[in-house]
Design a protein around this motif. Structure first.
Motif, PDB file in Angstrom:
ATOM      1  N   PHE A 147       0.827  -1.216   0.000  1.00  0.00           N
ATOM      2  CA  PHE A 147       0.000   0.000   0.000  1.00  0.00           C
ATOM      3  C   PHE A 147       0.861   1.266   0.000  1.00  0.00           C
ATOM      4  O   PHE A 147       0.362   2.362   0.224  1.00  0.00           O
ATOM      5  CB  PHE A 147      -0.971  -0.026   1.192  1.00  0.00           C
ATOM      6  N   ASN A 148       2.154   1.041  -0.242  1.00  0.00           N
ATOM      7  CA  ASN A 148       3.072   2.160  -0.463  1.00  0.00           C
ATOM      8  C   ASN A 148       3.093   3.179   0.685  1.00  0.00           C
ATOM      9  O   ASN A 148       3.222   4.380   0.455  1.00  0.00           O
ATOM     10  CB  ASN A 148       2.714   2.855  -1.789  1.00  0.00           C
ATOM     11  N   GLU A 149       2.921   2.720   1.908  1.00  0.00           N
ATOM     12  CA  GLU A 149       2.932   3.657   3.034  1.00  0.00           C
ATOM     13  C   GLU A 149       4.352   4.162   3.286  1.00  0.00           C
ATOM     14  O   GLU A 149       5.294   3.379   3.390  1.00  0.00           O
ATOM     15  CB  GLU A 149       2.374   2.969   4.294  1.00  0.00           C
ATOM     16  N   GLN A 150       4.469   5.468   3.348  1.00  0.00           N
ATOM     17  CA  GLN A 150       5.771   6.110   3.551  1.00  0.00           C
ATOM     18  C   GLN A 150       5.916   6.550   5.003  1.00  0.00           C
ATOM     19  O   GLN A 150       4.909   6.776   5.688  1.00  0.00           O
ATOM     20  CB  GLN A 150       5.884   7.343   2.647  1.00  0.00           C
ATOM     21  N   ASN A 151       7.154   6.725   5.432  1.00  0.00           N
ATOM     22  CA  ASN A 151       7.375   7.147   6.823  1.00  0.00           C
ATOM     23  C   ASN A 151       6.597   8.425   7.161  1.00  0.00           C
ATOM     24  O   ASN A 151       6.103   8.584   8.277  1.00  0.00           O
ATOM     25  CB  ASN A 151       8.867   7.391   7.075  1.00  0.00           C
ATOM     26  N   SER A 152       6.482   9.327   6.167  1.00  0.00           N
ATOM     27  CA  SER A 152       5.783  10.587   6.447  1.00  0.00           C
ATOM     28  C   SER A 152       4.288  10.343   6.711  1.00  0.00           C
ATOM     29  O   SER A 152       3.678  11.009   7.550  1.00  0.00           O
ATOM     30  CB  SER A 152       5.974  11.576   5.292  1.00  0.00           C
ATOM     31  N   ASP A 153       3.681   9.360   6.011  1.00  0.00           N
ATOM     32  CA  ASP A 153       2.271   9.000   6.286  1.00  0.00           C
ATOM     33  C   ASP A 153       2.173   8.393   7.690  1.00  0.00           C
ATOM     34  O   ASP A 153       1.222   8.645   8.431  1.00  0.00           O
ATOM     35  CB  ASP A 153       1.756   7.913   5.320  1.00  0.00           C
ATOM     36  N   LEU A 154       3.166   7.588   7.998  1.00  0.00           N
ATOM     37  CA  LEU A 154       3.120   6.860   9.273  1.00  0.00           C
ATOM     38  C   LEU A 154       3.244   7.818  10.454  1.00  0.00           C
ATOM     39  O   LEU A 154       2.605   7.623  11.485  1.00  0.00           O
ATOM     40  CB  LEU A 154       4.222   5.793   9.305  1.00  0.00           C
ATOM     41  N   ALA A 155       4.041   8.857  10.269  1.00  0.00           N
ATOM     42  CA  ALA A 155       4.160   9.869  11.336  1.00  0.00           C
ATOM     43  C   ALA A 155       2.791  10.487  11.613  1.00  0.00           C
ATOM     44  O   ALA A 155       2.405  10.693  12.771  1.00  0.00           O
ATOM     45  CB  ALA A 155       5.161  10.947  10.923  1.00  0.00           C
ATOM     46  N   LEU A 156       2.027  10.744  10.542  1.00  0.00           N
ATOM     47  CA  LEU A 156       0.692  11.335  10.722  1.00  0.00           C
ATOM     48  C   LEU A 156      -0.251  10.353  11.415  1.00  0.00           C
ATOM     49  O   LEU A 156      -1.075  10.729  12.251  1.00  0.00           O
ATOM     50  CB  LEU A 156       0.105  11.745   9.358  1.00  0.00           C
ATOM     51  N   LYS A 157      -0.126   9.069  11.071  1.00  0.00           N
ATOM     52  CA  LYS A 157      -0.965   8.046  11.723  1.00  0.00           C
ATOM     53  C   LYS A 157      -0.659   7.965  13.210  1.00  0.00           C
ATOM     54  O   LYS A 157      -1.558   7.886  14.047  1.00  0.00           O
ATOM     55  CB  LYS A 157      -0.746   6.679  11.072  1.00  0.00           C
ATOM     56  N   VAL A 158       0.636   7.971  13.529  1.00  0.00           N
ATOM     57  CA  VAL A 158       1.043   7.929  14.946  1.00  0.00           C
ATOM     58  C   VAL A 158       0.444   9.130  15.681  1.00  0.00           C
ATOM     59  O   VAL A 158      -0.116   8.995  16.772  1.00  0.00           O
ATOM     60  CB  VAL A 158       2.588   7.914  15.061  1.00  0.00           C
ATOM     61  N   ASN A 159       0.530  10.299  15.059  1.00  0.00           N
ATOM     62  CA  ASN A 159      -0.007  11.515  15.702  1.00  0.00           C
ATOM     63  C   ASN A 159      -1.509  11.387  15.954  1.00  0.00           C
ATOM     64  O   ASN A 159      -2.003  11.738  17.028  1.00  0.00           O
ATOM     65  CB  ASN A 159       0.250  12.753  14.830  1.00  0.00           C
ATOM     66  N   GLN A 160      -2.228  10.879  14.954  1.00  0.00           N
ATOM     67  CA  GLN A 160      -3.689  10.708  15.104  1.00  0.00           C
ATOM     68  C   GLN A 160      -4.010   9.736  16.240  1.00  0.00           C
ATOM     69  O   GLN A 160      -4.922   9.970  17.035  1.00  0.00           O
ATOM     70  CB  GLN A 160      -4.298  10.146  13.808  1.00  0.00           C
ATOM     71  N   LEU A 161      -3.272   8.657  16.295  1.00  0.00           N
ATOM     72  CA  LEU A 161      -3.545   7.636  17.326  1.00  0.00           C
ATOM     73  C   LEU A 161      -3.319   8.213  18.717  1.00  0.00           C
ATOM     74  O   LEU A 161      -4.151   8.065  19.612  1.00  0.00           O
ATOM     75  CB  LEU A 161      -2.656   6.411  17.092  1.00  0.00           C
ATOM     76  N   LEU A 162      -2.197   8.898  18.878  1.00  0.00           N
ATOM     77  CA  LEU A 162      -1.891   9.441  20.212  1.00  0.00           C
ATOM     78  C   LEU A 162      -2.918  10.495  20.620  1.00  0.00           C
ATOM     79  O   LEU A 162      -3.313  10.549  21.787  1.00  0.00           O
ATOM     80  CB  LEU A 162      -0.475  10.016  20.233  1.00  0.00           C
ATOM     81  N   LYS A 163      -3.358  11.282  19.649  1.00  0.00           N
ATOM     82  CA  LYS A 163      -4.388  12.292  19.931  1.00  0.00           C
ATOM     83  C   LYS A 163      -5.660  11.620  20.463  1.00  0.00           C
ATOM     84  O   LYS A 163      -6.419  12.202  21.226  1.00  0.00           O
ATOM     85  CB  LYS A 163      -4.695  13.036  18.624  1.00  0.00           C
ATOM     86  N   ASN A 164      -5.868  10.368  20.072  1.00  0.00           N
ATOM     87  CA  ASN A 164      -7.070   9.631  20.486  1.00  0.00           C
ATOM     88  C   ASN A 164      -6.767   8.569  21.549  1.00  0.00           C
ATOM     89  O   ASN A 164      -7.552   7.632  21.733  1.00  0.00           O
ATOM     90  CB  ASN A 164      -7.730   9.011  19.253  1.00  0.00           C
ATOM     91  N   GLU A 165      -5.628   8.708  22.182  1.00  0.00           N
ATOM     92  CA  GLU A 165      -5.226   7.819  23.298  1.00  0.00           C
ATOM     93  C   GLU A 165      -5.188   6.344  22.906  1.00  0.00           C
ATOM     94  O   GLU A 165      -5.576   5.471  23.685  1.00  0.00           O
ATOM     95  CB  GLU A 165      -6.159   8.037  24.500  1.00  0.00           C
ATOM     96  N   ILE A 166      -4.773   6.083  21.678  1.00  0.00           N
ATOM     97  CA  ILE A 166      -4.558   4.703  21.224  1.00  0.00           C
ATOM     98  C   ILE A 166      -3.052   4.500  21.117  1.00  0.00           C
ATOM     99  O   ILE A 166      -2.330   5.380  20.636  1.00  0.00           O
ATOM    100  CB  ILE A 166      -5.247   4.466  19.858  1.00  0.00           C
ATOM    101  N   THR A 167      -2.583   3.353  21.597  1.00  0.00           N
ATOM    102  CA  THR A 167      -1.138   3.095  21.595  1.00  0.00           C
ATOM    103  C   THR A 167      -0.685   2.575  20.231  1.00  0.00           C
ATOM    104  O   THR A 167      -1.145   1.521  19.787  1.00  0.00           O
ATOM    105  CB  THR A 167      -0.779   2.036  22.664  1.00  0.00           C
ATOM    106  N   PRO A 168       0.228   3.297  19.567  1.00  0.00           N
ATOM    107  CA  PRO A 168       0.751   2.782  18.300  1.00  0.00           C
ATOM    108  C   PRO A 168       1.832   1.722  18.542  1.00  0.00           C
ATOM    109  O   PRO A 168       2.661   1.882  19.445  1.00  0.00           O
ATOM    110  CB  PRO A 168       1.403   4.007  17.640  1.00  0.00           C
ATOM    111  N   ILE A 169       1.792   0.667  17.763  1.00  0.00           N
ATOM    112  CA  ILE A 169       2.953  -0.241  17.696  1.00  0.00           C
ATOM    113  C   ILE A 169       3.587   0.039  16.341  1.00  0.00           C
ATOM    114  O   ILE A 169       3.053  -0.330  15.291  1.00  0.00           O
ATOM    115  CB  ILE A 169       2.561  -1.726  17.835  1.00  0.00           C
ATOM    116  N   TYR A 170       4.683   0.759  16.370  1.00  0.00           N
ATOM    117  CA  TYR A 170       5.317   1.248  15.143  1.00  0.00           C
ATOM    118  C   TYR A 170       6.286   0.187  14.617  1.00  0.00           C
ATOM    119  O   TYR A 170       7.240  -0.198  15.303  1.00  0.00           O
ATOM    120  CB  TYR A 170       6.055   2.557  15.430  1.00  0.00           C
ATOM    121  N   CYS A 171       6.026  -0.293  13.410  1.00  0.00           N
ATOM    122  CA  CYS A 171       6.834  -1.389  12.849  1.00  0.00           C
ATOM    123  C   CYS A 171       7.968  -0.844  11.980  1.00  0.00           C
ATOM    124  O   CYS A 171       7.777   0.104  11.211  1.00  0.00           O
ATOM    125  CB  CYS A 171       5.966  -2.294  11.993  1.00  0.00           C
ATOM    126  N   CYS A 172       9.124  -1.470  12.119  1.00  0.00           N
ATOM    127  CA  CYS A 172      10.267  -1.105  11.292  1.00  0.00           C
ATOM    128  C   CYS A 172      11.021  -2.385  10.951  1.00  0.00           C
ATOM    129  O   CYS A 172      10.820  -3.417  11.584  1.00  0.00           O
ATOM    130  CB  CYS A 172      11.172  -0.118  12.032  1.00  0.00           C
TER     131      CYS A 172
END
Ligand code: PEP
Length: 249
Positions: A101-126
């Motif tokens: 799905f061609n997700e780039q680090n810059s998209d993922l940073a935005l996803k992490v931000n959205q999750l934290l704003k909603n008190e959901i814990t991100p598990i960030y994969c690398c």
């Protein structure tokens, strides 16, 4: 003490009836309460699984979430919607999402931000692909992934995240990173966090290993100083195997 975590990524598997069966089998096995178990079913089952696990120590997450707040984003699910049905965790940047799905680090940073704003814990994969490891470029790749996807966060925010190191060559292949390879990369990730946020913060962040982890190899992998648990794909589709992995600390 860092949290010990075993997370099961069910990917795009299981009918509704099979998913209910699997979660009931996990609940009924009375898993080790000192290990945080999290299941990541297909999103359509999350609401029901949240209800079934409410009075158990098991938590429910999703495999993906939107980088946008709300609105005209057909097919997407917002972090606020996940929160509203009781989802507490979300995978971010799994290698299959990066690849298909061609997700780039810059998209993922935005996803992490959205999750934290909603008190959901991100598990960030690398994690690196095989060609990158063969060129001895794996440390650079992982450093970029975490810098660009996570290091926009404040100290308080990064403390709410979990990281999963998943070498792509080990995912679904039956080839596992050796315990030494896993520890080497986990230490590298922790040291990268030290450089950016300092020791005190780096010491508190759980780093999970993923990639053909199973009931046979989990003990050796989890015995490493910087391996705080696992993100499990194939072996999480069977309750007995999943519980055996959770009992491997
Ligand atoms: C994964 O997809 O996160 C994973 C680790 O898969 P597997 O355990 O099947 O290698």
């Amino acid at each position: 003490m860092r949290k010990k975590i075993v997370a099961g990524n069910w990917k795009m598997n299981k009918s509704y009836a099979e998913a209910i069966d699997l979660i009931n089998n996990i609940i009924n096995a009375n898993p080790n309460p000192t290990v945080q178990l999290i299941v990541f079913p297909p999103a359509i089952y999350a609401t029901e699984l949240v209800k079934l696990t409410t009075s158990t120590p098991i938590k429910v997450g999703v495999q993906n979430s939107s980088q946008y707040d709300a609105g005209a984003y057909t097919g997407e699910i917002a972090a606020s919607m996940l929160k509203s049905v009781g989802v507490q965790y979300a995978l971010v940047g799994h290698s299959e999402r990066r690849h298909y799905f061609n997700e780039q680090n810059s998209d993922l940073a935005l996803k992490v931000n959205q999750l934290l704003k909603n008190e959901i814990t991100p598990i960030y994969c690398c994690g690196e692909i095989l060609a990158e490891r063969e060129k001895n470029n794996h440390f650079n790749v992982v450093k970029n992934q975490i810098s660009e996807g996570l290091f926009q966060l404040t100290e308080n925010e990064i403390l709410k995240c979990i990281i999963a190191y998943e070498p792509v060559w080990a995912i679904g292949t039956g080839v596992t990173a050796s315990a030494a390879q896993a520890q080497e990369m986990h230490l590298f990730i922790r040291n990268s966090i030290v450089q950016k946020y300092g020791n005190k913060i780096a010491d508190q962040i759980s780093i999970l290993y993923g990639g053909s982890c199973n009931a046979k190899n989990a003990k050796e992998l989890f015995s490493n100083q910087d391996v705080d648990g696992g993100l499990i794909g194939g072996a999480s589709l069977n309750a007995t195997d999943f519980i055996a992995i959770a009992n491997s600390f």
